[in-house]
Scaffold this motif. Structure first.
Motif, short mmCIF file in Angstrom:
data_model
loop_
_atom_site.label_atom_id
_atom_site.label_comp_id
_atom_site.label_asym_id
_atom_site.label_seq_id
_atom_site.Cartn_x
_atom_site.Cartn_y
_atom_site.Cartn_z
N MET A 193 0.85 -1.20 0.00
CA MET A 193 0.00 0.00 0.00
C MET A 193 0.87 1.24 0.00
O MET A 193 0.79 2.11 -0.83
N LEU A 194 1.80 1.22 0.96
CA LEU A 194 2.65 2.39 1.10
C LEU A 194 3.59 2.50 -0.08
O LEU A 194 3.87 3.57 -0.58
N LYS A 226 1.96 4.13 -2.82
CA LYS A 226 1.86 5.59 -2.63
C LYS A 226 3.19 6.25 -2.93
O LYS A 226 3.27 7.30 -3.55
N TYR A 227 4.25 5.58 -2.47
CA TYR A 227 5.58 6.13 -2.65
C TYR A 227 5.86 6.26 -4.14
O TYR A 227 6.33 7.30 -4.62
N VAL A 245 4.01 9.00 -5.66
CA VAL A 245 4.61 10.28 -5.32
C VAL A 245 5.75 10.59 -6.28
O VAL A 245 5.87 11.68 -6.83
N TYR A 301 -15.58 14.54 3.31
CA TYR A 301 -14.80 14.66 4.54
C TYR A 301 -15.77 14.87 5.71
O TYR A 301 -16.53 15.84 5.72
N THR A 322 -14.02 10.02 4.16
CA THR A 322 -12.94 10.12 5.14
C THR A 322 -13.52 10.65 6.43
O THR A 322 -14.28 11.62 6.41
N LEU A 323 -13.14 10.03 7.54
CA LEU A 323 -13.70 10.48 8.82
C LEU A 323 -12.61 11.05 9.72
O LEU A 323 -11.56 10.45 9.89
N ASP A 324 -12.86 12.21 10.27
CA ASP A 324 -12.03 12.70 11.37
C ASP A 324 -12.90 12.61 12.60
O ASP A 324 -13.78 13.43 12.82
N VAL A 375 5.41 16.64 -12.48
CA VAL A 375 5.41 18.07 -12.17
C VAL A 375 6.66 18.71 -12.74
O VAL A 375 6.64 19.79 -13.32
N ASP A 411 -5.97 22.01 -4.74
CA ASP A 411 -7.13 21.23 -4.33
C ASP A 411 -6.87 20.66 -2.95
O ASP A 411 -5.87 19.98 -2.73
N ALA A 412 -7.75 20.95 -1.99
CA ALA A 412 -7.51 20.51 -0.61
C ALA A 412 -7.87 19.05 -0.41
O ALA A 412 -7.72 18.52 0.68
#
Lengths: 378, 313, 279
Positions: free
Chosen positions: A1-2, A5-6, A9, A37, A68-70, A16, A92-93
């Motif tokens: 998973m990570l 993501k890496y 990135v 959110y 997504t839950l906080d 970019v 974009d937040a």
């Protein structure tokens, strides 16, 4: 998973570097997932993930939703800073639809798409008063603050605020409410005591907009609250930190009475963390406040069109039926007559427009500060 | 040889080591400094301009959402936000509480750490080793869990009160008082202090202690004249880190303390979030920052002074 | 070693021993009492004051925790990110620590105080400016961004503690080794580094924990893409009954006991024991 993501990135960074502001070409459907959110309790998460989202996807093929839950709004300060900073830097937040207490604050700062009937047609069925308080937020469900009591020890609960105040003084150490800055259930109690000494017109002014001139009139109410220090639980004027702690104090039998949110209480009963002998009731003259929960679509969102479709669907009779029928005992924001008659049974007495609304957020923040100055530890 | 080593130990960080200035040393020190300057220093600088009423540019973000924002009225800004904080009736109580807790907890933590360190160094044995390992437990317990554990232990329905009520004794409810903050901060700061102090005491050569014993020095005298002076650098580092950690603590006073007065860490968060007054919140952050820098300065000053007194500079 | 035993035995009178024993017992109660009290709650249905025994026993809270799948990923993220942070921190900070401990350069004291001060600034006041900066650098929501924000919290430990350790290595030992013909690098490796190792180890442990526990900044930068254990857990603990917090404390106690065990083995084993003992 990570690792994934890496890798993404690295890919993103490379892109970019190659072309400023280029975005990954997608091979998937044209509409990206709507990022919802939530800042709230798990019952709100369940409402979205288990009830609203599956039904929405069924009714609107091609849309996808990611929730997504906080929990408990622990990171509201971070999220507010993030959305504002994203707006200032034109990024974009990562949130397309926000469900949380800070939506009105974002709305007042002009960071949300204004909730109007042009963008969200179903808003036409929502009462104007509820809309005005939202400051650009989209009201989508309502809940009220109620008085929870231990029915084993309290046979006849108070029916009015005056009766409640008498009860508190007659039973030292058996009532509590949390700090107003820690949670809305304690805030409702504070505002209700303050409102006792205000006229209807004054209450309304404080609900609808910023008003500093009326704040000196809070003094009598704050004195009444300070007078309760000796009689509330934690006798030297100490109060629970948040809604969850009030619920815990009532559940463990430390106190016999306290103020709670209707939806959180319903969820606690369902989870088994609240014993069955705890009951809830509403008081009158004045009643505890309640009000709508608001959704916000940030202007930083690139997927705002899809978010509008989702918000509009939640306000449709189909969405509102699900909110009412679910485990959180939600209240609709559209007229009860529009709901499924079977679901609406027993709801006719509750009308969101009759709920006493909490103060406008800026006044509310001032009241939290004023309470902290005048009441605890004094 | 041994004495040379201990001289260096006592000298610590404050004293200059080599007579000439080193360019290589400066370059080696650069990477962490640049990282901190860019990712912390820059935001701190921006926050400072905001506290003075510069509400445009990078500060536009906070000015958009905050209440009670003061805009600058002079070219250099305005002190209005600072005045707000100083005149706020909460501030004096919060400041007093923060400083008192920091002082009392740091002192007690150092005393406990010295107690354990000296016990292990001078008496030793299996019990001492078990104890030292045990005192490290809080290091591995996240603060929020520690706060809850202490909260329930001393609460109205907690162990202390349950236990004493068996004998008809009414034990006070410590939770939600300033004493509970002290207990919590001591609990969480203890392991680091013990790590530093114990390692400092262990590095003192046996020969020195034996020499003192042979010269007829008693237990207390050895502690006073040999152990503490030779381990002073780690002891002072432990004290400084502990004090600064406590000064800015947030979770412990939030869960364990009273609503008012509270520590500045909690009040900063209240002002930023609940009361939505970011400018005043940042002013308080600068006050904590200034106090922490003050403690760090005292540390360096004390070190330089002791180095000067012993004639090394 | 035998010599040390002798010096110890001589210095302890029975009275002092008894006093210290009482002190130790009080410390054990102070530290372990709250944790044990909390731990028992993990298996308890409810506990009515002032009983010393709970109302009943249950596994209910454990099943509730394991039903939360997000937690597993967040723990894995934490276990991957924190070691990276510690290694990077060592690469960046240890040379600086050596310089601060052994060399003199312009602004040396300012350097140490500056790092200290930066670490002590309450982060909540910086959320907005940090978010703006990270957005401008495209670091928001990236692993790199999370690593940087956690790295910042470790710098203070990785510079100050090793600096003190390097400073305390006796110069004449190194000089003697040089005189005996050892190369500069060999002296550094076998004497300087080895003698400073206890301090460096403490710094590594503290840095790891600082990175592992960092919640506020990680949330600001990482959420919703990257969650670590504390960002996930703090909210859970605050929102659930005390029993859930108890389950967490037990779950965390397990790796902690393991960590202490491992650290002990490495620290006590071999030459390091002279400088730093946890037996």
């Amino acid at each position: 998973m990570l690792k994934k993501k890496y890798a993404s990135v690295l890919v993103a960074t490379a892109l970019v570097a190659l072309s400023l502001g280029a975005s990954l070409p997608t091979t998937q459907a044209a509409i990206p997932a709507i990022q919802v959110y939530i800042s709230g309790d798990t019952n709100v998460q369940d409402l979205w993930e288990k009830t609203l989202v599956p039904a929405f996807k069924l009714a609107n093929p091609g849309y996808d939703v990611n929730v997504t839950l906080d929990l408990h709004g622990t990171h509201d300060a971070q999220e507010t800073a993030k959305i504002t900073a994203a707006f200032a830097t034109r990024k974009d937040a990562g949130a397309d639809l926000i469900d949380g207490g800070f939506v009105q604050q974002l709305g007042s700062a002009g960071l949300l798409f204004k909730g109007t009937t042009a963008l969200i047609p179903n808003l036409s069925t929502v009462s104007r008063a509820v809309l005005t308080i939202g400051k650009g937020g989209i009201p989508y469900r309502a809940s009220a603050v109620l008085l929870a009591y231990n029915s084993t020890n309290v046979k006849t609960p108070p029916k009015t605020l005056d009766e409640l105040l008498v009860w508190v003084k007659a039973h030292p150490g058996k009532f509590t409410y949390n700090t107003p800055s820690g949670g809305g259930s304690g805030f409702a109690f504070v505002q209700t005591v303050i409102d006792k000494y205000l006229t209807n017109a004054e209450r309304k002014t404080l609900v609808l907009g910023v008003n500093k001139d009326l704040q000196p009139k809070w003094k009598t109410g704050l004195e009444t609250l300070r007078g309760l220090n000796a009689y509330t639980y934690g006798k030297n004027g100490t109060y629970p930190a948040n809604n969850a702690e009030t619920l815990k104090d009532i559940a463990t039998g430390l106190v016999d009475m306290g103020t709670v949110w209707s939806d959180q209480f319903a969820s606690a009963i369902k989870d088994g963390t609240m014993p069955a002998n705890i009951k809830v009731t509403q008081i009158a003259n004045p009643a505890f406040t309640g009000g709508a929960a608001y959704l916000g679509i940030p202007r930083t969102s690139k997927n705002y069109k899809a978010a509008q479709v989702l918000a509009n669907w939640v306000l449709s009779p189909a969405g509102q039926n699900l909110i009412v029928a679910g485990t959180m005992n939600g209240m609709p924001v559209i007229p009860v007559s529009m709901l499924d008659p079977k679901i609406a049974q027993g709801l006719s007495t509750v009308d969101v427009t009759n709920l006493r609304a909490p103060y406008f957020s800026a006044n509310g923040n001032d009241l939290k500060s004023a309470w902290a100055l005048a009441v605890p530890g004094k | 040889m041994t004495s040379t080593k201990t001289d260096v130990v006592a000298e610590g960080l404050g004293a200059a080591k080599a007579p000439r200035l080193s360019v290589v040393g400066f370059l080696m020190a650069l990477p962490p400094l640049l990282l901190v300057l860019f990712f912390v220093g820059l935001p701190v600088l921006i926050a400072f301009t905001f506290s003075l009423g510069f509400t445009t540019g990078p500060n536009r973000v906070l000015s958009m959402i905050g209440q009670e924002i003061h805009k600058k009225d002079q070219w250099w800004g305005t002190f209005s936000a600072y005045k707000d904080v100083i005149h706020d009736p909460r501030f004096a109580g919060d400041m007093r509480t923060t400083l008192a807790i920091t002082f009392i907890s740091t002192t007690l933590v150092l005393l406990m750490a010295l107690g354990i360190g000296i016990y292990q160094r001078m008496i030793g044995g299996r019990l001492a080793s078990v104890m030292t390992a045990l005192t490290l437990v809080p290091l591995f317990v996240p603060v929020v869990i520690a706060a809850w554990a202490i909260h329930t232990f001393y609460a109205g329905d907690g162990f202390m009160r349950s236990f004493f009520s068996q004998f008809g004794i009414e034990f006070p409810t410590v939770t939600s008082t300033v004493s509970a903050i002290a207990i919590g901060t001591i609990w969480t700061s203890l392991p680091f202090a013990i790590l530093m102090v114990t390692s400092g005491l262990q590095s003192i050569p046996d020969a020195l202690i034996e020499t003192a014993q042979d010269a007829g020095a008693g237990f207390i005298r050895i502690i006073r004249t040999v152990l503490i002076p030779l381990a002073i650098t780690p002891i002072v580092i432990a004290g400084t880190f502990t004090a600064i950690g406590i000064l800015g603590s947030f979770t412990i006073p939030l869960f364990l303390g009273p609503n008012q007065p509270t520590m500045l860490g909690v009040e900063i968060s209240n002002f930023f979030g609940a009361y939505n007054r970011p400018q005043q919140s940042i002013v308080m952050a600068f006050i904590v920052f200034a106090s922490a820098s003050g403690i760090a300065l005292i540390y360096i000053w004390a070190n330089v002074r002791s180095a000067k007194q012993s004639g090394r500079i | 070693m035998a010599k040390r035993e002798k010096s110890r035995a001589k210095s302890s009178s029975p009275v002092v021993k008894a006093l210290l024993g009482i002190f130790m017992l009080a410390m054990a109660f102070f530290i372990l009492g709250p944790l044990l009290w909390l731990a028992i709650h993990a298996f308890v249905t409810n506990w009515t004051y002032p009983n010393l025994y709970p109302d009943g026993w249950t596994w209910h809270w454990w099943t509730q925790i394991f039903a939360n799948s997000a937690l597993e990923e967040s723990i894995r993220n934490s276990l991957i990110i924190s070691p990276i942070v510690v290694v990077l921190s060592m690469i960046i900070c240890l040379p600086a620590a050596y310089a601060a401990g052994r060399m003199n350069y312009v602004g040396r004291k300012t350097f140490l105080i500056g790092l200290f001060a930066a670490n002590s600034f309450p982060k909540i006041g910086l959320f907005a400016s940090i978010a703006t900066l990270y957005y401008a650098l495209n670091l928001m929501g990236t692993i790199v961004g999370v690593i940087i924000i956690q790295l910042l919290g470790t710098i203070i430990y990785m510079t100050w503690i090793p600096a003190a350790a390097f400073a305390s290595v006796p110069r004449n030992l190194e000089e003697a080794a040089r005189d005996a013909g050892a190369s500069k690098f060999r002296v550094f490796r076998t004497i300087t580094l080895r003698m400073a190792m206890p301090g460096i180890l403490v710094a590594i442990v503290m840095s790891f924990l600082a990175s592992f526990d960092e919640a506020q900044g990680t949330y600001l930068v990482g959420a919703p893409a990257i969650y670590t254990m504390p960002t996930e857990m703090y909210a859970l603990v605050e929102n659930y009954p005390i029993q859930i917090a108890a389950v967490f404390s037990l779950l965390l106690a397990f790796p902690s006991v393991l960590l202490i065990g491992l650290a002990r083995k490495h620290i006590v084993g071999g030459q390091l024991a002279e400088g730093f003992q946890i037996k």
